[in-house]
Design a protein around this motif. Structure first.
Motif, PDB file in Angstrom:
ATOM      1  N   LEU A 174     -32.912   4.055  -1.717  1.00  0.00           N
ATOM      2  CA  LEU A 174     -33.810   4.963  -1.007  1.00  0.00           C
ATOM      3  C   LEU A 174     -34.291   4.264   0.251  1.00  0.00           C
ATOM      4  CD1 LEU A 174     -35.583   7.521  -0.747  1.00  0.00           C
ATOM      5  CD2 LEU A 174     -37.322   6.327  -2.129  1.00  0.00           C
ATOM      6  N   THR A 175     -34.062   4.888   1.391  1.00  0.00           N
ATOM      7  CA  THR A 175     -34.515   4.346   2.668  1.00  0.00           C
ATOM      8  C   THR A 175     -35.523   5.306   3.278  1.00  0.00           C
ATOM      9  OG1 THR A 175     -32.426   3.187   3.071  1.00  0.00           O
ATOM     10  CG2 THR A 175     -33.818   3.636   4.978  1.00  0.00           C
ATOM     11  N   LEU A 176     -36.647   4.759   3.721  1.00  0.00           N
ATOM     12  CA  LEU A 176     -37.737   5.558   4.278  1.00  0.00           C
ATOM     13  C   LEU A 176     -38.012   5.088   5.701  1.00  0.00           C
ATOM     14  CD1 LEU A 176     -40.037   5.040   1.166  1.00  0.00           C
ATOM     15  CD2 LEU A 176     -38.691   7.097   1.626  1.00  0.00           C
ATOM     16  N   CYS A 177     -37.949   6.004   6.661  1.00  0.00           N
ATOM     17  CA  CYS A 177     -38.163   5.655   8.062  1.00  0.00           C
ATOM     18  C   CYS A 177     -39.231   6.558   8.665  1.00  0.00           C
ATOM     19  CB  CYS A 177     -36.868   5.798   8.867  1.00  0.00           C
ATOM     20  SG  CYS A 177     -35.524   4.731   8.336  1.00  0.00           S
ATOM     21  N   ASP A 178     -40.220   5.960   9.300  1.00  0.00           N
ATOM     22  CA  ASP A 178     -41.325   6.709   9.907  1.00  0.00           C
ATOM     23  C   ASP A 178     -41.138   6.715  11.424  1.00  0.00           C
ATOM     24  OD1 ASP A 178     -43.646   8.076  10.317  1.00  0.00           O
ATOM     25  OD2 ASP A 178     -44.936   6.681   9.236  1.00  0.00           O
ATOM     26  N   GLU A 179     -40.769   7.890  11.969  1.00  0.00           N
ATOM     27  CA  GLU A 179     -40.505   8.067  13.400  1.00  0.00           C
ATOM     28  C   GLU A 179     -39.557   6.977  13.918  1.00  0.00           C
ATOM     29  OE1 GLU A 179     -41.276  10.634  14.950  1.00  0.00           O
ATOM     30  OE2 GLU A 179     -43.041  11.505  13.996  1.00  0.00           O
ATOM     31  N   PRO A 180     -38.352   6.866  13.367  1.00  0.00           N
ATOM     32  CA  PRO A 180     -37.478   5.741  13.703  1.00  0.00           C
ATOM     33  C   PRO A 180     -36.918   5.767  15.118  1.00  0.00           C
ATOM     34  CG  PRO A 180     -36.308   7.321  12.338  1.00  0.00           C
ATOM     35  CD  PRO A 180     -37.738   7.765  12.375  1.00  0.00           C
ATOM     36  N   THR A 181     -36.799   6.934  15.751  1.00  0.00           N
ATOM     37  CA  THR A 181     -36.145   6.975  17.071  1.00  0.00           C
ATOM     38  C   THR A 181     -37.126   6.917  18.229  1.00  0.00           C
ATOM     39  OG1 THR A 181     -36.081   9.413  17.038  1.00  0.00           O
ATOM     40  CG2 THR A 181     -34.165   8.239  16.173  1.00  0.00           C
ATOM     41  N   ASN A 182     -38.435   6.824  17.942  1.00  0.00           N
ATOM     42  CA  ASN A 182     -39.386   6.640  19.039  1.00  0.00           C
ATOM     43  C   ASN A 182     -39.038   5.373  19.816  1.00  0.00           C
ATOM     44  OD1 ASN A 182     -40.824   8.922  18.496  1.00  0.00           O
ATOM     45  ND2 ASN A 182     -42.677   7.879  17.785  1.00  0.00           N
ATOM     46  N   ASN A 183     -39.082   5.450  21.122  1.00  0.00           N
ATOM     47  CA  ASN A 183     -38.856   4.314  22.023  1.00  0.00           C
ATOM     48  C   ASN A 183     -37.398   3.863  22.098  1.00  0.00           C
ATOM     49  OD1 ASN A 183     -41.758   4.086  22.345  1.00  0.00           O
ATOM     50  ND2 ASN A 183     -41.782   3.036  20.372  1.00  0.00           N
ATOM     51  N   LEU A 184     -36.466   4.577  21.439  1.00  0.00           N
ATOM     52  CA  LEU A 184     -35.064   4.192  21.512  1.00  0.00           C
ATOM     53  C   LEU A 184     -34.388   4.860  22.693  1.00  0.00           C
ATOM     54  CD1 LEU A 184     -33.755   4.282  17.835  1.00  0.00           C
ATOM     55  CD2 LEU A 184     -34.904   2.439  19.076  1.00  0.00           C
ATOM     56  N   ASP A 185     -33.493   4.124  23.353  1.00  0.00           N
ATOM     57  CA  ASP A 185     -32.722   4.742  24.427  1.00  0.00           C
ATOM     58  C   ASP A 185     -31.582   5.566  23.827  1.00  0.00           C
ATOM     59  OD1 ASP A 185     -30.573   2.976  23.846  1.00  0.00           O
ATOM     60  OD2 ASP A 185     -31.349   1.490  25.245  1.00  0.00           O
TER      61      ASP A 185
END
Length: 560
Positions: A174-185
């Motif tokens: 189980l992988t949990l990501c909180d707003e993972p693409t913020n600040n990514l190009d």
């Protein structure tokens, strides 16, 4: 705490509830089974981060239960703040690399060597594979030495890329990501999108749940799970419910979710129309009954003149009792119909669009907004600005042009916007980048009321004039007098936006630096609708392709 079940990879909620120690309830009675790739959405403040922390055992449920797999990887929003960690720490390979180097260095023996060999396992090429993985995400990896760099020396986007690579490498159940693409190009986002698309390819033993407002990411998940406040008109409801929407046929989960919202609005509007019709019918029937009773009473008085007084009084009392019962019945039915209408209106999704005319922001087509030599722009060493479709030795902006500024993380986009803010020949409004969910909007005072915050940028306006303008930003009545610090995140954003768009002098150049970072979908919609009334020039830095499409820039400046 969550009970781990190694035989399953789904996240199972059974009447789950959570209440903060101060008594504030986030949600209760959440029951669902989440598996595969799941996009968690909902207005800010409804508990998305709380739910992820519960699943990651960072918080404990106060009610019900939560069952998660034994292997959980968690990527919180605060990941980029671990500035003293190394890249290897953030990637999750620090201890293995230390063991590997100890073995290869020949400095270990006995029990220390045995433990190091156990830590290394079969990953003798760990260093090379780690470097290759980071390079796949587009990081400027210059060899194994990159793994020893401190997170504080990276940009926020670069640090998140490393963390994302670590999550992918871990391959947890189980992988949990909180707003993972913020600040990514765009390159790093594309890499993560690809990872999501292949997350369960050929296997059924992993689940990924991401809390996000990134529509391009949400189009790639199997299921949309929405946390929505109970009483959908109120974004300050004291608890949220969880609803799920899964891909069906040729429609992805995001499309099914949008169709569900449209059907919900259509059904709510239909119920309001039916309730309005029922109330009108009951009101008409009450009026008709009142008229009939009045006529009957008039006839009764005329007849009473020709009969004995005792009989007339009896008939009058009987008529008044009948009239009273009829009026009570009709009033009750009309009251019930009015209550039904109020309930139907309460379930009608609120229209949160910001519709506002901003005539003072208008810039004529031929007016110069910016015109400076490109050589004067203070960019990082080796970086340049390429203008498309126009090229030249000067950086220029004329009229109400909308320009998107692109480039990799760290290329100098924010530096460019800061330079433009200081050299533009028109008033500038600047919505700066927010790197963390807890950071405030520049100039916004949490201890001041909504009215006082906006009055600060409109010194020549009366309170009545400011209140009228704030109504267009959905602040009415007593809400205008509330301290900004007591508002929800989306409401505080609207105050910050009002401070920029309503300022005197009006901004004729808007600078938007990753404006959708940490904004929920409702707030993004409000930003788009507010900019529809803006008539000036605009420079937009964003890696959010869906948002950029909605803003419709005419040209592009590339920094790199």
């Amino acid at each position: 705490m969550p009970r781990h079940d190694s035989s399953r990879t789904s996240l199972r909620l059974d009447r789950l509830g959570f209440v903060w120690p101060d008594g504030r309830r986030i949600f209760d009675e959440l029951t669902a089974t989440l598996t595969g790739t799941v996009g968690l959405v909902g207005p800010n403040g409804t508990g998305k981060s709380v739910l992820l922390k519960l699943a990651a055992s960072r918080l404990a449920p106060t009610e019900g239960s939560l069952r998660a797999p034994a292997g959980v990887a968690y990527l919180p929003q605060e990941t980029t703040l671990r500035t003293n960690d190394t890249v290897a720490d953030l990637l999750g390979v620090s201890s293995q690399l230390s063991a590997l180097r100890g073995v290869l260095g020949g400095d270990l023996d006995g029990g220390a060597l045995t433990r190091a060999l156990e830590a290394v396992g079969d990953e003798w090429d760990l260093e090379e594979r780690s470097v290759a993985l980071l390079a796949e995400y587009g990081l400027p990896v210059d060899g194994p030495g990159f793994l020893t760099r401190r997170v504080g020396t990276l940009s926020g986007g670069e640090a998140m890329i490393v963390a994302l690579a670590g999550v992918e490498r871990a391959g947890a159940a189980l992988t949990l990501c909180d707003e993972p693409t913020n600040n990514l190009d765009s390159v790093a986002r594309g890499r993560f999108y690809t990872a999501v698309e292949r997350w369960n390819a050929g296997r059924e033993d992993r689940t990924l749940m991401v809390a996000s407002h990134d529509v391009e990411l949400l189009r790639r998940v199997d299921t949309i799970a929405e946390l929505r406040p109970v009483g959908v008109r109120s974004m300050l409801a004291d608890r949220a419910d969880l609803r799920t929407f899964s891909a069906s046929g040729t429609d992805d989960a995001w499309e099914v979710y949008q169709q569900g919202l449209a059907a919900e609005r259509e059904g709510a509007e239909r119920r309001v129309r039916e309730a309005e019709s029922s109330l009108a019918t009951e009101r008409r029937q009450r009026i008709e009954a009142d008229i009939k009773l009045a006529r009957s009473a008039r006839s009764g008085r005329a007849a009473a003149d020709s009969m004995p007084k005792i009989l007339a009084n009896a008939r009058r009392n009987q008529a008044e009792a009948t009239a009273g019962r009829t009026r009570t019945m009709r009033a009750g039915r009309e009251g019930a119909a009015r209550a039904d209408l109020d309930a139907a209106r309460e379930e009608l999704p609120a229209d949160t669009a910001i519709s506002i005319d901003l005539p003072d922001t208008l810039v004529p087509a031929g007016r110069t907004v910016l015109d400076v030599p490109l050589d004067d722009v203070p960019l990082p060493r080796g970086a340049t600005v390429e203008q498309s479709p126009v090229a030249g030795a000067r950086l220029h902006l004329r009229g109400p042009e909308r320009v998107r500024v692109t480039g990799r993380n760290g290329a100098g986009k924010s530096t460019l916007l800061a330079y433009v803010a200081g050299t533009a020949v028109v008033p500038v409004g600047w919505l700066r980048q927010r790197l963390g969910a807890g950071e405030g909007w520049e100039g916004l005072r949490d201890d001041a009321s909504v009215l006082d915050n906006v009055r600060a940028v409109l010194p020549g306006s009366t309170d009545a004039e400011i209140r009228a303008k704030l109504a267009r930003f959905h602040f009415r009545g007593g809400r205008v007098d509330e301290p900004a610090g007591q508002l929800s995140g989306g409401e505080r954003f609207r105050v910050a936006l009002a401070r920029i768009l309503l300022a005197d002098p009006a901004p004729q150049l808007m600078l938007l630096d990753e404006p959708t970072n940490n904004l929920d979908l409702d707030s993004v919609d409000q930003l788009v609708s507010a900019l529809e009334g803006y008539g000036g020039a605009l420079l937009l830095v964003t890696h959010d392709e869906e948002f950029a499409r909605r803003i419709t820039p005419e040209c592009e400046w590339h920094v790199g």
